[in-house]
Design a protein around this motif. Structure first.
Motif, PDB file in Angstrom:
ATOM      1  N   GLY A  71       0.853  -1.189   0.000  1.00 56.14           N
ATOM      2  CA  GLY A  71       0.000   0.000   0.000  1.00 56.14           C
ATOM      3  C   GLY A  71       0.885   1.233   0.000  1.00 56.14           C
ATOM      4  O   GLY A  71       1.907   1.270   0.686  1.00 56.14           O
ATOM      5  N   PHE A 135       4.819   3.952   2.532  1.00 59.77           N
ATOM      6  CA  PHE A 135       4.346   2.673   2.007  1.00 59.77           C
ATOM      7  C   PHE A 135       4.343   1.637   3.127  1.00 59.77           C
ATOM      8  O   PHE A 135       5.016   1.801   4.150  1.00 59.77           O
ATOM      9  CB  PHE A 135       5.226   2.194   0.835  1.00 59.77           C
ATOM     10  N   VAL A 136       3.580   0.601   2.907  1.00 61.28           N
ATOM     11  CA  VAL A 136       3.568  -0.500   3.870  1.00 61.28           C
ATOM     12  C   VAL A 136       3.531  -1.817   3.108  1.00 61.28           C
ATOM     13  O   VAL A 136       2.756  -1.979   2.166  1.00 61.28           O
ATOM     14  CB  VAL A 136       2.384  -0.371   4.863  1.00 61.28           C
ATOM     15  N   LEU A 138       2.309  -5.205   3.058  1.00 57.61           N
ATOM     16  CA  LEU A 138       1.191  -5.812   3.772  1.00 57.61           C
ATOM     17  C   LEU A 138       1.340  -7.311   3.977  1.00 57.61           C
ATOM     18  O   LEU A 138       0.470  -7.950   4.559  1.00 57.61           O
ATOM     19  CB  LEU A 138      -0.115  -5.506   3.027  1.00 57.61           C
ATOM     20  N   LEU A 139       2.436  -7.870   3.501  1.00 53.16           N
ATOM     21  CA  LEU A 139       2.615  -9.322   3.673  1.00 53.16           C
ATOM     22  C   LEU A 139       3.549  -9.667   4.827  1.00 53.16           C
ATOM     23  O   LEU A 139       3.886 -10.830   5.022  1.00 53.16           O
ATOM     24  CB  LEU A 139       3.130  -9.953   2.371  1.00 53.16           C
ATOM     25  N   LEU A 141       4.315 -10.526   8.440  1.00 54.55           N
ATOM     26  CA  LEU A 141       3.582 -11.006   9.612  1.00 54.55           C
ATOM     27  C   LEU A 141       4.380 -10.686  10.877  1.00 54.55           C
ATOM     28  O   LEU A 141       5.587 -10.865  10.903  1.00 54.55           O
ATOM     29  CB  LEU A 141       3.383 -12.518   9.544  1.00 54.55           C
ATOM     30  N   THR A 142       3.679 -10.210  11.876  1.00 56.12           N
ATOM     31  CA  THR A 142       4.351  -9.988  13.164  1.00 56.12           C
ATOM     32  C   THR A 142       3.373 -10.357  14.280  1.00 56.12           C
ATOM     33  O   THR A 142       2.171 -10.218  14.099  1.00 56.12           O
ATOM     34  CB  THR A 142       4.759  -8.519  13.375  1.00 56.12           C
ATOM     35  N   PRO A 143       3.884 -10.809  15.427  1.00 54.76           N
ATOM     36  CA  PRO A 143       2.969 -11.123  16.523  1.00 54.76           C
ATOM     37  C   PRO A 143       2.263  -9.889  17.071  1.00 54.76           C
ATOM     38  O   PRO A 143       1.229 -10.004  17.717  1.00 54.76           O
ATOM     39  CB  PRO A 143       3.883 -11.736  17.588  1.00 54.76           C
ATOM     40  N   ILE A 146      -0.400  -6.143  22.407  1.00 54.13           N
ATOM     41  CA  ILE A 146      -1.738  -5.863  22.929  1.00 54.13           C
ATOM     42  C   ILE A 146      -1.688  -4.567  23.722  1.00 54.13           C
ATOM     43  O   ILE A 146      -0.838  -4.392  24.600  1.00 54.13           O
ATOM     44  CB  ILE A 146      -2.232  -7.030  23.809  1.00 54.13           C
ATOM     45  N   GLY A 151      -6.777  -3.467  25.729  1.00 56.98           N
ATOM     46  CA  GLY A 151      -6.777  -4.914  25.501  1.00 56.98           C
ATOM     47  C   GLY A 151      -6.834  -5.280  24.034  1.00 56.98           C
ATOM     48  O   GLY A 151      -6.942  -6.441  23.676  1.00 56.98           O
ATOM     49  N   LEU A 153      -5.605  -5.804  20.178  1.00 56.09           N
ATOM     50  CA  LEU A 153      -4.386  -6.308  19.529  1.00 56.09           C
ATOM     51  C   LEU A 153      -4.018  -5.412  18.356  1.00 56.09           C
ATOM     52  O   LEU A 153      -4.857  -5.050  17.538  1.00 56.09           O
ATOM     53  CB  LEU A 153      -4.625  -7.731  19.028  1.00 56.09           C
ATOM     54  N   HIS A 154      -2.781  -5.052  18.297  1.00 57.72           N
ATOM     55  CA  HIS A 154      -2.282  -4.293  17.153  1.00 57.72           C
ATOM     56  C   HIS A 154      -1.066  -5.017  16.604  1.00 57.72           C
ATOM     57  O   HIS A 154      -0.230  -5.478  17.363  1.00 57.72           O
ATOM     58  CB  HIS A 154      -1.880  -2.871  17.563  1.00 57.72           C
ATOM     59  N   LEU A 155      -0.998  -5.065  15.286  1.00 54.31           N
ATOM     60  CA  LEU A 155       0.126  -5.798  14.694  1.00 54.31           C
ATOM     61  C   LEU A 155       1.441  -5.115  14.992  1.00 54.31           C
ATOM     62  O   LEU A 155       2.411  -5.716  15.329  1.00 54.31           O
ATOM     63  CB  LEU A 155      -0.054  -5.926  13.192  1.00 54.31           C
ATOM     64  N   LEU A 158       1.949   1.908  14.222  1.00 55.41           N
ATOM     65  CA  LEU A 158       1.841   2.372  12.833  1.00 55.41           C
ATOM     66  C   LEU A 158       3.133   2.984  12.316  1.00 55.41           C
ATOM     67  O   LEU A 158       3.558   2.728  11.204  1.00 55.41           O
ATOM     68  CB  LEU A 158       0.726   3.405  12.725  1.00 55.41           C
ATOM     69  N   LEU A 162       4.684   1.806   8.658  1.00 53.35           N
ATOM     70  CA  LEU A 162       4.639   2.691   7.497  1.00 53.35           C
ATOM     71  C   LEU A 162       6.024   3.299   7.310  1.00 53.35           C
ATOM     72  O   LEU A 162       6.526   3.995   8.173  1.00 53.35           O
ATOM     73  CB  LEU A 162       3.607   3.798   7.710  1.00 53.35           C
TER      74      LEU A 162
ATOM     75  N   MET B  57      -5.055   3.229   3.540  1.00 60.54           N
ATOM     76  CA  MET B  57      -3.930   4.090   3.174  1.00 60.54           C
ATOM     77  C   MET B  57      -4.327   5.566   3.246  1.00 60.54           C
ATOM     78  O   MET B  57      -3.519   6.421   3.595  1.00 60.54           O
ATOM     79  CB  MET B  57      -3.418   3.759   1.767  1.00 60.54           C
ATOM     80  N   ASP B  64      -4.369  -4.626  11.262  1.00 61.07           N
ATOM     81  CA  ASP B  64      -4.631  -6.051  11.497  1.00 61.07           C
ATOM     82  C   ASP B  64      -5.417  -6.696  10.366  1.00 61.07           C
ATOM     83  O   ASP B  64      -4.998  -7.679   9.770  1.00 61.07           O
ATOM     84  CB  ASP B  64      -5.398  -6.240  12.812  1.00 61.07           C
ATOM     85  N   GLU B  98      -0.017 -15.511  13.318  1.00 58.36           N
ATOM     86  CA  GLU B  98       1.036 -14.625  13.828  1.00 58.36           C
ATOM     87  C   GLU B  98       1.231 -14.806  15.329  1.00 58.36           C
ATOM     88  O   GLU B  98       2.253 -14.424  15.869  1.00 58.36           O
ATOM     89  CB  GLU B  98       0.659 -13.162  13.549  1.00 58.36           C
ATOM     90  N   ARG B  99       0.205 -15.358  15.981  1.00 56.75           N
ATOM     91  CA  ARG B  99       0.263 -15.521  17.440  1.00 56.75           C
ATOM     92  C   ARG B  99      -0.159 -16.947  17.788  1.00 56.75           C
ATOM     93  O   ARG B  99      -1.239 -17.375  17.404  1.00 56.75           O
ATOM     94  CB  ARG B  99      -0.659 -14.500  18.119  1.00 56.75           C
TER      95      ARG B  99
END
Lengths: 414, 404
Positions: A71, A135-136, A138-139, A141-143, A146, A151, A153-155, A158, A162, B57, B64, B98-99
């Motif tokens: 993106g 840009f990001v 998007l493929l 993966l990260t744990p 939280i 509570g 969850l955020h990857l 930001l 980005l 974007m 997520d 991922e988790r």
């Protein structure tokens, strides 16, 4: 031949070393982040355009293998408008809103990869602008993490996901009177100065990633500084740029010329990296007019704390509008800066003095002492001239009376 | 037969009763739909993906859903992942993994580490924490390969998982121990989170493919399977040339299921077969059957191997050598009684591979006289765990026979 062979061997050794370092780096990155998209780089063609002309902005995407889902968002500079989506991707994969335009490039494994997209922009009738984008990949993966408060969850945070688009950021409309050609025709005289007052005197920016040797620019609105570009000599992350319009304190000497403003620009959290860069700043037309400043003498001066003196930096005019003239200066470091200009009569007088024989009395304006924190001001009577002539004549006398007697080889005098 | 049936019913009842505490209010943490699938038809199209990415974007938000949608479109062809786990359960995953929470014993932990996905763990079961991660005098390769896992939240035991903690960790998948699928079903029903049963069945290496697919580590899984098969071939190339009547008859003493007894054995032990030995108990019903001492005497094994290498030993070499009933057995008469690594809260194919070389040298000393089994062991464990010297460390901490 042998020299050539040695050079060749050295070149191969350097190439091998470079390859090994790159391979190690790439391997490490891949193992840790699984990032496929290494960078997105912008090219603006041309960087100087005619008023209201269309021009192209190309984004080059560097990645190792498919699939690819990235993106991209670009922010148009004020006055610039987005015209056409890139032809390399379907029209639906491009969307504009306000000053932003978003793209997504999607290529599955086995499909033809896309590594470049080009969109079209229209320039304003005057001025200049800085393109910004992110840009990001998007493929990746990260744990993630939280949020302790919600509570949720955020990857990733930001700002970490980005990444800034690198490469060229600046575009400007050919300035009035600049260069030869039709652009000068029909152009009215210098616009009447209108009052300019900056509304923001303090700002800061956080730059997530700075890569060695790559320039990253950040812009400021409604400030005397419109853009700062940073170029580090080593990688750095989460670098803070803080800028504040300040007053000169008594312990700091005045810079040469007439001072317009002082700016304290601090680059923090850069670690061991030395950061050079560019500062783009505005000077009000009204100040130039009121003080009879010669526009060509406007300089950005950097205060060297170690030496306690001001160093004038290479400064050039890069644009103007009804209220301000825009300048850009290169700086080896960031610290306290002062913007100065010289009055037209001073410049003219200096020019006249340079063309006048030394024996002629210096004009009054030239007698103004130049302040220096390291050396006392030079008195007006010390203007060089007579002493130099006296010294040269004395030397000639010594030469003719002594050396000519010794002969060409300088033998002993008996 | 009738007694067995009654025992089975009682066991199932106990199992289900013990699962009652698992029943917590189902959480909506895991939506059973693909993110970005606007028409919810179970298939994410390119247009749907684009319509998820562009607003993100332009206007921001959370990555997520957008990131998961992109991954599913690119790697799963826009459809959910459907896998059949080791317990033959069909599991559907609607998000990339991922988790991970490993709720069941050590097998899921081991395989995930070996596949290079330890960074996906967000919690750890208390068996792994207590027996494989916390400091101890006995050897655990997990302790060296992924010590950071000890600091993760404790998600309870494999039979009494703490579902509240698990839910709070928002895993994309839970790994449960293969032999207890009823627990896996209960956890899945009560959390909504897909539960995949992962456990090793000795050197059946397909479980790496299953875990690799779930974790997105398919290439690494294939790499390990190929490597393991090559290592096995190194041994079988030699043992297959030795006539079977020269293969030693081997009896193993099992320490599985909590109690080590001379009369408890393994009816199957792959390294033993690969190394060119004859498992005298092969084919007996059950995983760790109990036999009579007279049966051991009748088998008259040439070699006896005792499960477990680290002291203290529930059954030691001396216990066997001094057992009055076994004095006529060849292995006892010849002093051919040794320890072997065996199981450790589940099975580790990596240490199982090292045992193939250990046993081969033990069973056929002439054919494998040039084998440096310590060096070989270190290589194998480095391949699986990425750490040097693990096998030497195991030998240093154990009473196992060591060649000079």
């Amino acid at each position: 031949m042998r020299e050539k062979s040695v050079k060749c061997e050295r070149a191969m050794l350097v190439a091998l070393l470079a390859f090994a370092v790159i391979a190690l780096f790439v391997g490490t990155v891949a193992a840790v982040t699984h990032t496929e998209v290494e960078s997105v780089t912008r090219t603006i063609e041309p960087d100087v355009v005619e008023p209201d002309a269309e021009f192209e902005v190309t984004l080059s995407i560097t990645y190792t293998e498919l699939p690819l889902v990235v993106g991209i968002v670009e922010t148009m500079p004020e006055g610039y408008s987005f015209v056409n989506c890139p032809t390399e991707i379907p029209a639906g994969q491009c969307s504009a809103s306000g000053d932003k335009v978003a793209f997504t490039v999607i290529c599955k494994e086995g499909e033809t990869g896309i590594s470049e997209i080009t969109y079209t922009v229209t320039a304003p009738s005057t001025g200049r602008g800085t393109f910004e984008g992110e840009f990001v990949d998007l493929l990746v993966l990260t744990p993630g993490y939280i949020d302790e408060d919600t509570g949720e969850l955020h990857l990733e945070k930001l700002e970490e996901r980005l990444l800034p688009i690198e490469g060229e950021t600046m575009n400007r409309v050919r300035a009035v009177g600049e260069g030869a050609g039709a652009i000068e025709e029909g152009v009215t005289a210098t616009p009447t100065p209108v009052p300019y007052v900056s509304t923001v005197t303090k700002a800061s920016r956080s730059i997530p990633v700075l890569e060695t040797g790559k320039e990253v620019a950040t812009t400021f609105k409604d400030m005397d500084v419109s853009m700062i570009a940073l170029k580090p000599d080593a990688d750095a992350s989460n670098v803070e740029v803080k800028i504040e319009k300040v007053e000169r304190t008594p312990d700091i000497p005045e810079p040469s010329g007439t001072a317009y403003m002082y700016l304290d620009i601090a680059v923090e959290n850069a670690g061991a990296a030395k950061i050079a860069g560019k500062v783009e700043f505005k000077v009000a037309n009204s100040w130039i007019a009121d003080n009879s400043i010669d526009e060509a003498t406007v300089k950005l001066n950097r205060y060297d704390e170690t030496g306690g003196n001001w160093n004038a930096l290479p400064t050039s005019k890069v644009g103007e509008d009804d209220a301000t003239v825009l300048f850009e200066a290169q700086t080896p470091r960031f610290s306290l800066f002062g913007v100065t200009g010289e009055k037209k009569e001073e410049v003219e007088a200096a020019a006249a003095a340079a063309a006048t024989p030394a024996a002629t009395a210096a004009p009054a304006a030239m007698q103004k002492p130049t302040p220096s924190p390291t050396a006392p001001p030079t008195p007006a009577s010390k203007v060089p001239g007579f002493e130099v002539i006296f010294a040269v004549v004395s030397l000639l006398i010594v030469y003719t009376t002594v050396f000519r007697k010794r002969g060409k080889k300088g033998g002993n005098v008996k | 037969m009738r007694t067995k049936g009654i025992i089975s019913i009682v066991l199932v009842t106990v199992l289900l009763a013990s699962a009652v505490p698992l029943a917590v209010t189902p959480a909506a943490a895991y939506e059973k739909k693909i993110p970005g699938d606007a028409n919810e038809n179970g298939e994410l199209t390119k247009d749907e993906l684009v319509n998820a990415i562009l607003p993100y974007m332009l206007d921001g938000g959370t990555l997520d859903d957008v990131g998961d949608a992109a991954y599913i479109y690119a790697y799963w062809d826009g459809e959910p992942m459907r896998v059949t786990d080791v317990a033959k359960r069909n599991v559907v995953l609607c998000r990339p993994v991922e988790r991970v929470v490993p709720a069941g014993l050590l097998d899921g932990v081991r395989i995930t580490i070996q596949l290079g996905a330890a960074d996906k763990f967000v919690g750890i079961n208390n068996f792994a924490k207590r027996y494989a991660l916390m400091p101890s005098g006995y050897w655990s390769p997990i302790r060296d390969a992924a010590s950071e896992l000890k600091d993760l939240p404790d998600v309870g035991g494999y039979r009494d998982p703490n579902l509240e903690v698990i839910l709070s960790l928002k895993p994309d998948v839970i790994f449960e121990y293969g032999p207890i699928p009823d627990f896996a079903n209960t956890i899945q029903e009560n959390t909504g989170i897909p539960v995949v049963c992962i456990s090793n069945s000795q050197l059946d290496l397909d479980v790496y493919r299953l875990a690799g697919e779930v974790l997105g580590k398919e290439e690494r899984a294939e790499e390990l399977i190929s490597y393991a098969n090559e290592e096995i071939a190194k041994v079988t190339e030699v043992t297959s040339e030795i006539p079977e009547d020269e293969w030693p008859r081997v009896y193993c003493i099992s320490g599985c299921e909590g109690l080590t007894m001379i009369t408890k054995t393994w009816s199957r032990y792959d390294p033993l077969d690969i190394a060119g030995g004859i498992n005298v108990a092969e084919g007996l019903p059950g995983f760790s059957p109990i036999v009579l001492k007279t049966q051991i005497i009748d088998w008259n094994p040439d070699i006896i191997l005792i499960h477990g290498v680290s002291p203290p030993h529930a059954v030691s070499i001396d216990d066997v050598l001094e057992d009055l009933d076994l004095q006529t057995v060849n292995a006892v008469k010849n002093g051919s009684v040794n320890y072997t690594k065996g199981y450790m809260i589940g099975w580790d194919p990596a240490t199982g591979l090292t045992e193939c070389f250990y046993m081969a040298k033990l069973f056929h000393p002439d054919e494998f006289k040039d084998l440096d089994e310590e060096e070989e062991g270190n290589e194998i464990l480095k391949k699986f765990y990425g750490v040097d010297g693990l096998y030497t460390k195991m030998l240093d901490l154990s009473d196992r026979y060591r060649w000079e």
